[in-house]
Design a protein around this motif. Sequence first.
Motif, PDB file in Angstrom:
ATOM      1  N   LEU A   1      11.814  -4.389 -27.186  1.00 32.93           N
ATOM      2  CA  LEU A   1      11.194  -5.666 -27.523  1.00 32.93           C
ATOM      3  C   LEU A   1      10.013  -5.949 -26.603  1.00 32.93           C
ATOM      4  O   LEU A   1       8.934  -6.347 -27.048  1.00 32.93           O
ATOM      5  CB  LEU A   1      12.228  -6.790 -27.411  1.00 32.93           C
ATOM      6  CG  LEU A   1      11.735  -8.161 -27.833  1.00 32.93           C
ATOM      7  CD1 LEU A   1      11.347  -8.152 -29.296  1.00 32.93           C
ATOM      8  CD2 LEU A   1      12.801  -9.207 -27.587  1.00 32.93           C
ATOM      9  N   GLY A   2      10.224  -5.667 -25.299  1.00 32.96           N
ATOM     10  CA  GLY A   2       9.148  -5.893 -24.337  1.00 32.96           C
ATOM     11  C   GLY A   2       7.929  -5.064 -24.662  1.00 32.96           C
ATOM     12  O   GLY A   2       6.802  -5.562 -24.662  1.00 32.96           O
ATOM     13  N   VAL A   3       8.159  -3.784 -24.988  1.00 35.14           N
ATOM     14  CA  VAL A   3       7.040  -2.893 -25.308  1.00 35.14           C
ATOM     15  C   VAL A   3       6.321  -3.390 -26.557  1.00 35.14           C
ATOM     16  O   VAL A   3       5.087  -3.510 -26.584  1.00 35.14           O
ATOM     17  CB  VAL A   3       7.536  -1.441 -25.484  1.00 35.14           C
ATOM     18  CG1 VAL A   3       6.428  -0.569 -26.039  1.00 35.14           C
ATOM     19  CG2 VAL A   3       8.043  -0.901 -24.173  1.00 35.14           C
ATOM     20  N   VAL A   4       7.106  -3.712 -27.589  1.00 34.48           N
ATOM     21  CA  VAL A   4       6.500  -4.201 -28.839  1.00 34.48           C
ATOM     22  C   VAL A   4       5.693  -5.465 -28.570  1.00 34.48           C
ATOM     23  O   VAL A   4       4.557  -5.617 -29.024  1.00 34.48           O
ATOM     24  CB  VAL A   4       7.606  -4.484 -29.893  1.00 34.48           C
ATOM     25  CG1 VAL A   4       7.029  -5.232 -31.085  1.00 34.48           C
ATOM     26  CG2 VAL A   4       8.231  -3.192 -30.346  1.00 34.48           C
ATOM     27  N   PHE A   5       6.271  -6.355 -27.787  1.00 29.29           N
ATOM     28  CA  PHE A   5       5.601  -7.620 -27.488  1.00 29.29           C
ATOM     29  C   PHE A   5       4.277  -7.380 -26.775  1.00 29.29           C
ATOM     30  O   PHE A   5       3.243  -7.950 -27.136  1.00 29.29           O
ATOM     31  CB  PHE A   5       6.525  -8.493 -26.630  1.00 29.29           C
ATOM     32  CG  PHE A   5       5.989  -9.872 -26.399  1.00 29.29           C
ATOM     33  CD1 PHE A   5       6.044 -10.827 -27.394  1.00 29.29           C
ATOM     34  CD2 PHE A   5       5.414 -10.218 -25.184  1.00 29.29           C
ATOM     35  CE1 PHE A   5       5.548 -12.095 -27.196  1.00 29.29           C
ATOM     36  CE2 PHE A   5       4.916 -11.488 -24.976  1.00 29.29           C
ATOM     37  CZ  PHE A   5       4.983 -12.418 -25.983  1.00 29.29           C
ATOM     38  N   MET A   6       4.316  -6.486 -25.774  1.00 25.21           N
ATOM     39  CA  MET A   6       3.077  -6.201 -25.035  1.00 25.21           C
ATOM     40  C   MET A   6       2.028  -5.605 -25.953  1.00 25.21           C
ATOM     41  O   MET A   6       0.858  -6.005 -25.923  1.00 25.21           O
ATOM     42  CB  MET A   6       3.368  -5.235 -23.888  1.00 25.21           C
ATOM     43  CG  MET A   6       3.876  -5.944 -22.655  1.00 25.21           C
ATOM     44  SD  MET A   6       3.812  -4.886 -21.238  1.00 25.21           S
ATOM     45  CE  MET A   6       5.101  -3.736 -21.602  1.00 25.21           C
ATOM     46  N   LEU A   7       2.441  -4.633 -26.767  1.00 24.17           N
ATOM     47  CA  LEU A   7       1.481  -3.996 -27.662  1.00 24.17           C
ATOM     48  C   LEU A   7       0.844  -5.039 -28.577  1.00 24.17           C
ATOM     49  O   LEU A   7      -0.370  -5.041 -28.784  1.00 24.17           O
ATOM     50  CB  LEU A   7       2.179  -2.925 -28.512  1.00 24.17           C
ATOM     51  CG  LEU A   7       2.600  -1.666 -27.748  1.00 24.17           C
ATOM     52  CD1 LEU A   7       3.332  -0.711 -28.669  1.00 24.17           C
ATOM     53  CD2 LEU A   7       1.370  -0.983 -27.150  1.00 24.17           C
ATOM     54  N   ILE A   8       1.668  -5.934 -29.101  1.00 19.36           N
ATOM     55  CA  ILE A   8       1.124  -6.921 -30.034  1.00 19.36           C
ATOM     56  C   ILE A   8       0.189  -7.889 -29.330  1.00 19.36           C
ATOM     57  O   ILE A   8      -0.911  -8.177 -29.811  1.00 19.36           O
ATOM     58  CB  ILE A   8       2.276  -7.654 -30.760  1.00 19.36           C
ATOM     59  CG1 ILE A   8       2.856  -6.701 -31.790  1.00 19.36           C
ATOM     60  CG2 ILE A   8       1.786  -8.939 -31.420  1.00 19.36           C
ATOM     61  CD1 ILE A   8       3.840  -7.280 -32.720  1.00 19.36           C
ATOM     62  N   VAL A   9       0.597  -8.357 -28.161  1.00 19.88           N
ATOM     63  CA  VAL A   9      -0.258  -9.336 -27.479  1.00 19.88           C
ATOM     64  C   VAL A   9      -1.583  -8.694 -27.059  1.00 19.88           C
ATOM     65  O   VAL A   9      -2.636  -9.324 -27.117  1.00 19.88           O
ATOM     66  CB  VAL A   9       0.476  -9.956 -26.280  1.00 19.88           C
ATOM     67  CG1 VAL A   9      -0.471 -10.791 -25.440  1.00 19.88           C
ATOM     68  CG2 VAL A   9       1.614 -10.821 -26.764  1.00 19.88           C
ATOM     69  N   ILE A  10      -1.540  -7.398 -26.667  1.00 20.27           N
ATOM     70  CA  ILE A  10      -2.772  -6.743 -26.237  1.00 20.27           C
ATOM     71  C   ILE A  10      -3.670  -6.417 -27.429  1.00 20.27           C
ATOM     72  O   ILE A  10      -4.864  -6.714 -27.420  1.00 20.27           O
ATOM     73  CB  ILE A  10      -2.460  -5.469 -25.427  1.00 20.27           C
ATOM     74  CG1 ILE A  10      -1.796  -5.857 -24.107  1.00 20.27           C
ATOM     75  CG2 ILE A  10      -3.738  -4.669 -25.151  1.00 20.27           C
ATOM     76  CD1 ILE A  10      -1.201  -4.703 -23.351  1.00 20.27           C
TER      77      ILE A  10
END
Lengths: 257, 384
Positions: B338-347
């Motif tokens: 979830l953290g990785v997905v979240f970071m990718l999306i926000v970036i």
Amino acid sequence: MTTAEKNIVLHVADVNKSFGGLRALTEVNLKVEEGKVHAIIGPNGAGKSTLLNVCIGRIRPDNGHVLFNGQVLDEHEPHEINQLGVSRVFQTPEIFADLTLLDNVMIPAFAKRDGAFKFNAVRAVAAEKSVRDEAEYVLQDVGLYERRFDLAGALSRGDKRRLELGMCLIQKPKLLLLDEPTAGMARHDTNMTIDLLKRIKSRGMTKVIIEHDMHVVFSLADKISVLAQGKIIAEGLPDEVRGSPKVKEAYLGEAHQ
Amino acid sequence: MFSNLSSRDWTMFLIFSGVVLAAPVLFQPIGAAYPAILQKFCIFGLFAIGFNILFGLTGYLSFGHAAFLGVGSYAAVWSFKLFTMNVVPAVILAIIFAGFFAAVIGFISLRRSGIYFSIITLAFAQMSYNLAYSVLTPLTNGETGLQLSLNDPRVIDHMFIEPGAGLPRTNFFGIDVSGGGLSGFYFTAVLLIIGFYISMRIFRSPFGLQLKAIKSNQNRMRYTGYNTRPYLIAAFVISGVYAGLAGALMACTDPLAGAERMQWTASGEVVLMTILGGVGTLVGPVIGAAVIKYFENIFSSFNDNTLNQFYSFLPEPVREAFVTVSGLFVGEGWSLTLGVVFMLIVIFLPGGIMEGVRRIASLFKGGNKGDGNAAVSGHPQAAE
């Protein structure tokens, strides 16, 4: 010169304002007659913008008062002052950058109609036909109708100023304060703005205008006050001010170089 | 009441309702079609929709919305204990209490903006959380949490029916809506659709426009004749009511309310949901909520066996390596994914999933657009 007192829309009475040790305004007195265009000129840092800020409630005077049609303005909140009929165009355009031009103009129209707070969550904006028509009319007036669905942030600086002017005009203010409405504009845009201001001159709105550009001042103003180092040093009809040696020394001289 | 929305909005509303109502069939391929998880999607969807009315429209980032969720839950459970197992009074009570609570907290915290506002709301939520554990134990039953018991008064129910042997279940005028059942899902789904409709109306109303204007330039609002405070408080109360409703629905699926619902992690979760889905869009928050709950429930249930099956086409040594590496991301490690997905999306997609959807949509429209650009930029906040 001695017009009846009842025609005074804006009366700045003995206003003082200091920021720390700096005296921005010293015993400033100003009377603006109804329906007139009153220009305030003066060199940079003379306190012109501070004076306007005092009028719209952004800053409070240390002492003295600002009277609008006999009401003391400096006791009111900014939104109340606007509701009384005072609108202002800022030096750096204050617009809603991430909304469309149409929305930008409709929002002040809702403010005028609904007062300071009305919970308007049932009807859709799209159904507010009369407000929309009015907004489109004003956008035509300021020459931005074609771009009404664009985002306001995408406009050029000159267009932003005209948009902001439109946002003020839709409120049909009794008193319109303009802080350098043509600063940073190309000559062509400046002339367009002068034309626009001349057109709305006939609508009986009282205007106070701060301006650096003497071309603008002398084509619009009915009366001019000269502010230097926080004091009014001269006041009168455009021709009188132009001839005054004091003014030449303080301001016009440097502007005409 | 039903006029004034553009056909575009109606299409979006109908598609949304269709997807929600058909979810038990549509979500089968991704293994999320059982009512319990669908109900979670709906409840957190409502929570995020409400949060988005505050954060998406006004830009005020509340870090304490879980407090209203908790208040809603407690109010609902008390309604089950004191009056009836019917969910309607529980939902109404939760809305009233959460709304009142939000009005008080909003009145105080909206004196400040920006980070200070966030911190004040966070402080209030943590205060509520700690009070629920300590001083308010008579109301909240402290660490155990507020539960039903056999000798609850339940005055209204007792007027009509004899109490049965076991603990009663929540119902909607006789229909069992407690967790795990399809009727329970449809009860929450209908409320989600109603909540979505109301949020859409708010987005399209002058009130919504005024809130967007506050986010855009609050100074200009003041010098335009608006007293912005009542607008902000109204938005805060509305989003608090949504949170209260979500809390009540949690209590409906499982009549138990614990203080941990008010903890800051729960407040943070709704922020993540909204940002992940798309701040200021209509459907984004619901999608964000569903994605996060999907990861939490489905990804966390994967274990090495499921992975071994998934990679069964690979030769033994390679498979083992794959299983070990991806094992980090599933099961206990779901939050890592979830953290990785979240970071990718926000970036890469600062506008959240909805920005991705918009980009893909404009790729397809691509060539024959012409002056469509003006129309698109005319609705910057719109979400399809």
